[in-house]
Scaffold this active site. Structure first.
Site, PDB file in Angstrom:
ATOM      1  N   GLU A 183       0.807  -1.210   0.000  1.00  0.00           N
ATOM      2  CA  GLU A 183       0.000   0.000   0.000  1.00  0.00           C
ATOM      3  C   GLU A 183       0.843   1.264   0.000  1.00  0.00           C
ATOM      4  O   GLU A 183       1.990   1.279   0.461  1.00  0.00           O
ATOM      5  CB  GLU A 183      -0.944  -0.009   1.187  1.00  0.00           C
ATOM      6  N   CYS A 208       7.130  -6.513   7.308  1.00  0.00           N
ATOM      7  CA  CYS A 208       8.338  -5.930   7.921  1.00  0.00           C
ATOM      8  C   CYS A 208       8.775  -6.841   9.053  1.00  0.00           C
ATOM      9  O   CYS A 208       7.943  -7.330   9.823  1.00  0.00           O
ATOM     10  CB  CYS A 208       8.020  -4.539   8.470  1.00  0.00           C
ATOM     11  N   CYS A 217       2.595  -1.477  15.130  1.00  0.00           N
ATOM     12  CA  CYS A 217       2.517  -1.295  13.676  1.00  0.00           C
ATOM     13  C   CYS A 217       1.919  -2.514  12.979  1.00  0.00           C
ATOM     14  O   CYS A 217       2.337  -3.653  13.212  1.00  0.00           O
ATOM     15  CB  CYS A 217       3.917  -1.022  13.121  1.00  0.00           C
TER      16      CYS A 217
END
Ligand code: SAH
Ligand code: SF4
Length: 367
Positions: A103, A123, A130
């Site tokens: 995104e 990640c 997050c």
């Protein structure tokens, strides 16, 4: 090579590639021939946003056929577009060729348009607050995929509003410094005068603090702006918030940042997430100021009110956004010493914080 996308090459790489292929059949072609061809190709793609090679009308039919046989155009497909009702941002969800989702966000400020780019699928830094880190990292993005996020958004907004995007932040999904080679090549294309020609002053790379790569980036020619996701001045607390932090101490990171400042003379952004009762107390503010006073670089502090990603706990404390009173108190204290700003994320109604839209897709996908 895994992908053969036309946007997956820097100017020189593309020139050499075309040269190697074409001189096999014709050794008479000279250097100017290749410069001129790559100039034309870059012009069609990066200045005119043309996606159909057949429309590269000033190229010979033979050369167009050669390009069509050798390269693919887009490495991403626009899967979904969400418009914020505040009209301050547009979020793009892209699908890759191997069915991953990434995104990017277009942020509209009155004086400029900024694109926020992803560099990895997921990640592996896994910050507790997050959405991008929840399932770890799948893979690095290819160069063409980094460029295509920008290309497709730029083309979209050019057709819709006749606007050019002037700023880039590497603050989407992933840790940019873990995809270093493609980060550098993308900077080459974004700043190249024959491509997007974005000024390095308008580009910010954000990192959770990959020390050796901060030194490397300082020695590159680009001199882009650097943002450091610090989030806490206390080593112990930072390690809990950012699991990767165990690998690098705050001191190691800020020493590397000093070097970055020495080489670039660019003000350093310190990103600091405000989590209720966890990072927003007066002690946190005081220690943050004390810490940063010890180092030799110009500081700009971005206070980021946490954008909830669901029910997440840290040491059995629910992660929540700080209340206004704590945000103001923190801000007023820090303001006495450093330049500071509270960064309310644009497009909160469309889950504009990084990784959130992909997360929704992963949760609802049937396969
Ligand atoms: N991996 C890099 C760049 C991408 S994250 C880094 O961490 O710096 C960019 C920023 O998004 C980080 O500073 C992080 O604080 C912020 N962020 C991530 N999740 C968030 C959330 N739920 N609410 C508010 N900000 C968030
Ligand atoms: Fe990765 Fe940045 Fe998210 Fe941390 S905040 S998990 S480093 S993308």
């Amino acid at each position: 090579m895994r992908f053969y996308y036309l946007k997956g090459y820097t100017y020189n790489e593309l020139k050499n590639l075309i040269k190697n292929i074409l001189t096999k059949d014709n050794s008479n072609l000279n250097e100017n021939f290749f410069d001129y061809r790559v100039d034309q190709v870059f012009n069609w793609i990066y200045k005119k946003y043309e996606e159909n090679i057949d429309n590269f009308s000033n190229l010979s039919k033979n050369f167009r056929e050669f390009l069509k046989n050798s390269f693919k155009m887009n490495s991403l497909e626009i899967y979904d577009i969400k418009f914020s009702k505040y009209n301050d941002s547009i979020k793009f969800l892209f699908k890759t060729e191997d069915n991953e989702y990434i995104e990017s966000v277009l942020m509209k400020h009155p004086d400029r348009y900024t694109v926020c780019l992803s560099t990895q699928v997921g990640c592996n830094v896994r910050c507790v607050f997050c959405a991008s880190g929840i399932n770890g990292v799948k893979r690095n993005l290819e160069l063409s995929e980094i460029i295509d996020q920008f290309f497709l958004i730029q083309k979209f907004i050019y057709l819709k509003e006749n606007k050019r995007v002037s700023n880039i932040v590497y603050m989407g999904m992933g840790e940019p410094l873990f995809n270093y080679e493609n980060l550098i090549k993308s900077l080459e294309i974004f700043t190249h005068d024959k491509a997007f020609n974005i000024s390095n002053r308008n580009i910010t790379v954000s990192t959770s603090g990959v020390v050796d790569k901060i030194y490397s980036l300082a020695d590159e020619k680009f001199k882009v702006k650097l943002a450091i996701s610090l989030h806490s001045p206390f080593e112990h607390k930072r390690q809990k918030l950012i699991p990767l932090a165990k690998k690098y101490t705050i001191q190691q990171i800020l020493k590397a940042v000093e070097y970055y400042f020495l080489k670039t003379k660019k003000r350093i952004t310190i990103e600091y997430i405000l989590l209720k009762g966890i990072t927003d107390t007066p002690e946190d503010a005081k220690e943050l100021v004390n810490l940063l006073k010890n180092y030799n670089f110009k500081v700009f502090i971005n206070l980021i009110p946490y954008n909830s990603i669901g029910e997440v706990y840290l040491d059995s404390i629910l992660l929540e956004q700080s209340d206004m009173e704590s945000i103001n108190r923190f801000y007023e204290y820090v303001k006495k010493y450093f330049e500071v700003n509270v960064r309310w994320s644009l497009g909160r109604d469309i889950n504009a914080a990084c990784g959130q839209l992909r997360r929704n897709i992963l949760n609802t996908r049937v396969n």
